[in-house]
Design a protein around this motif. Structure first.
Motif, PDB file in Angstrom:
ATOM      1  N   GLU A   1       0.680  -1.263   0.082  1.00  0.00           N
ATOM      2  CA  GLU A   1       0.118   0.045  -0.075  1.00  0.00           C
ATOM      3  C   GLU A   1       1.052   1.197  -0.124  1.00  0.00           C
ATOM      4  O   GLU A   1       0.570   2.196  -0.829  1.00  0.00           O
TER       5      GLU A   1
ATOM      6  N   LYS B   1       2.051   1.906  -3.498  1.00  0.00           N
ATOM      7  CA  LYS B   1       0.957   2.349  -4.289  1.00  0.00           C
ATOM      8  C   LYS B   1       0.673   3.798  -3.970  1.00  0.00           C
ATOM      9  O   LYS B   1       0.478   4.646  -5.026  1.00  0.00           O
ATOM     10  N   GLU B   2       0.840   4.329  -2.851  1.00  0.00           N
ATOM     11  CA  GLU B   2       0.597   5.733  -2.533  1.00  0.00           C
ATOM     12  C   GLU B   2       1.584   6.628  -3.297  1.00  0.00           C
ATOM     13  O   GLU B   2       1.163   7.573  -3.483  1.00  0.00           O
TER      14      GLU B   2
END
Length: 575
Positions: free
Chosen positions: A559, A562-563
């Motif tokens: 995550e 992805k950010e």
């Protein structure tokens, strides 16, 4: 300060020479008043011109011999003191070169500069005075007292009163000055720090229009040092007139008592004249010692600061361990590495484990303060880990000599650093035996040959101090060329492409792929576009690994990654 004087050992013959010549000079100074007394008492009073010429000739010879001894003593004392200063500066500089960044952070660069220059100069100056005055003064004082007693023992009782009074005055004045001399060295450090920051940060200061603020900061540090210097000099200024007053009163008392003794037939005029000169010599010797007492406290404070540097044991040291590696070249492995900066509440890195092999590009990405630069700074062992191991070619880097370890690494720091010299000299800094062809090839791979060619003298063009006459991107490319010419087993790029435009960044990475084929590449970057094609991407978040894999794998599993990607790339670019 005595600890530092062990560096006088190579100059012991010169020091012995100084002692001999100072001794002979003192003997000549003590003998002259006696010769003058003989001229007055036996020559002038009896009208014996031949005797006057004879003793006068002796006086000239003794004075000439004393002058020659004084010149030789000054020459040898200066030579030994300057050699001592040179050797101590060399010792300090070489010792500081072995410091880890932790020691630099502890003492401070500005303070290290002051200690290597101003502090050593203080000790050096006092050493010259010690070799001359500290030896001359006691000899002159004791010799003067002996000669004065030989002329008139009863009149010598004047010194029983004068010397304690003089010594007491010196003690009181010097005791007040010592703490201020110590404070002055600390304030010189502060002034040096402000000055250094003001000069190195001049571009930022001007860009934010903070010149008046920096002027005030410098004025405050300067005024603080000046006030302390004025206070200490006011205290010391009392000493000279006080001593002259005591000396003049003593002379009047000697003349008054001596006159009475001459009237009574207990003393001759020449003996009184010699006695006055011996009295002056005694009191001037005390004056010389007072000057020493003024200088020694400041030099002592400086010596403590120098010894603090010399006695500081670097946290990084080479172990006497010899192990054979497993034959791999450039293999890097982190095993459960944890690291904290001194005094920090939380570790900068916690439980970091990964492997990076030859022919692979391992990229490190993460938010600001995630620990990216800290991680790669552990590879060349700028700091030692708190826990875990860093292994290169099958060996814990703590079991390797620092020279052997760093020989394997081509490091490009986050902040590009260039040195005063030519462009070629800066690139060749990575490998001093590199040929002109090697330098040009490294510059071409680093995309630096184009702007170098436009310089007036090409590779012989001068780089100003700190590289201030080239742009940030040009500095980064020259730093990369410096690492490339080294042809190491491990390349470490610590956010080394941040000042490059996207086109130059892409061309440089494409050229690097073919150039560093069999080497291990560790790449720290902020841009996703820079790390997307890496064989392995390590995502750091608050000092811990949030994910490891290639771009596609991390887009599915991490995550944090992805950010970062979504914050930099559009949906079309991500797709």
């Amino acid at each position: 300060m005595l600890k530092l004087f062990r560096y006088l050992k190579p100059f012991r013959l010169l020091v012995v020479g100084v002692l001999v010549f100072v001794f002979l000079q003192t003997l000549s100074d003590l003998y002259l008043p006696t010769l003058m007394a003989d001229i007055v008492d036996k020559g002038v009073s009896q009208g014996d011109r031949a005797y006057i010429w004879k003793i006068g000739g002796y006086m000239l010879l003794v004075a000439a011999a004393g002058g020659i001894c004084s010149v030789l003593a000054s020459y040898y004392s200066s030579k030994s003191a300057m050699g001592f200063g040179r050797d101590v500066r060399t010792k300090v500089f070489r010792h500081v070169e072995n410091f880890s960044l932790q020691e630099f952070d502890k003492i401070g660069t500005a303070s290290l500069i002051t200690r290597t220059t101003n502090d050593i100069t203080q000790v050096q100056q006092v050493l010259i005075m010690i070799l001359r005055m500290m030896i001359t003064a006691p000899m002159m004082c004791i010799g003067g007292i002996i000669m004065a007693i030989s002329k008139d023992a009863k009149l010598s009782l004047v010194f029983v009163v004068v010397i304690p009074v003089l010594a007491g005055a010196i003690f009181l004045v010097v005791r007040k000055g010592i703490p201020l001399f110590k404070a002055m060295q600390v304030k010189i450090d502060k002034l040096n720090l402000v000055l250094r920051e003001g000069l190195t940060g001049i571009r930022v200061i001007r860009s934010f229009d903070r010149i008046s603020y920096e002027n005030k900061k410098f004025d405050a540090a300067n005024a603080d040092l000046t006030d302390t210097a004025v206070r200490v000099n006011k205290i010391m200024a009392v000493l000279m007139p006080l001593m002259m007053l005591i000396m003049n009163i003593s002379t009047i008392v000697i003349i008054a008592i001596g006159g009475i003794r001459i009237d009574n037939g207990n003393m001759e005029i020449g003996s009184l004249m010699a006695f006055i000169q011996y009295g002056m010599q005694i009191m001037f010797s005390l004056l010389m010692m007072s000057m020493m007492l003024i200088m020694i406290p400041r030099a002592q404070a400086s010596a403590v600061r120098i010894n603090e540097v010399l006695e500081m044991i670097p946290t990084l040291s080479d172990k006497d361990v010899t192990k054979k590696n497993n034959g791999k070249e450039g293999y890097v492995e982190f095993k459960g590495v944890t690291f904290s900066y001194p005094g920090a509440e939380q570790p900068a890195l916690s439980d970091i484990s990964f492997q990076a092999g030859p022919g692979e590009i391992t990229a490190i990405i993460g938010g600001t303060g995630a620990g990216k630069s800290t991680l790669v700074s552990l590879i060349p062992r700028f700091y030692d880990v708190d826990a875990g191991q860093i292994i290169i070619d099958g060996m814990d880097i703590r079991d390797m000599s620092q020279e052997d370890l760093r020989h394997k690494i081509g490091f490009v720091p986050q902040k590009a650093v260039l040195f005063t010299g030519t462009v070629a000299e800066n690139i060749r800094y990575g490998h001093e035996d590199a040929t002109d062809e090697d330098v040009a090839h490294a510059a071409a791979i680093a995309q630096a040959s184009e702007f170098i060619g436009k310089m007036e003298q090409g590779y012989d063009s001068m780089i100003a101090q700190g590289g201030n006459n080239v742009s940030g991107g040009q500095k980064q490319r020259l730093s990369i060329a410096r690492a490339l010419v080294r042809r190491p087993e491990v390349y470490v790029f610590d956010d080394s492409f941040s000042a490059l435009d996207f086109k130059t960044d892409a061309k440089l990475r494409a050229a690097l792929k073919s150039e560093v084929g069999n080497a291990t590449v560790m790449l720290v970057a902020q841009r996703v576009s820079t790390v997307m094609d890496a064989d392995r991407i390590i995502v750091l978040d608050e000092g811990r690994i949030a994910g490891i894999g290639n771009h596609r794998e991390l887009m599915q599993t991490c995550e944090v990654y992805k950010e970062i990607v979504s914050s930099q790339l559009s949906e079309e670019e991500i797709a």
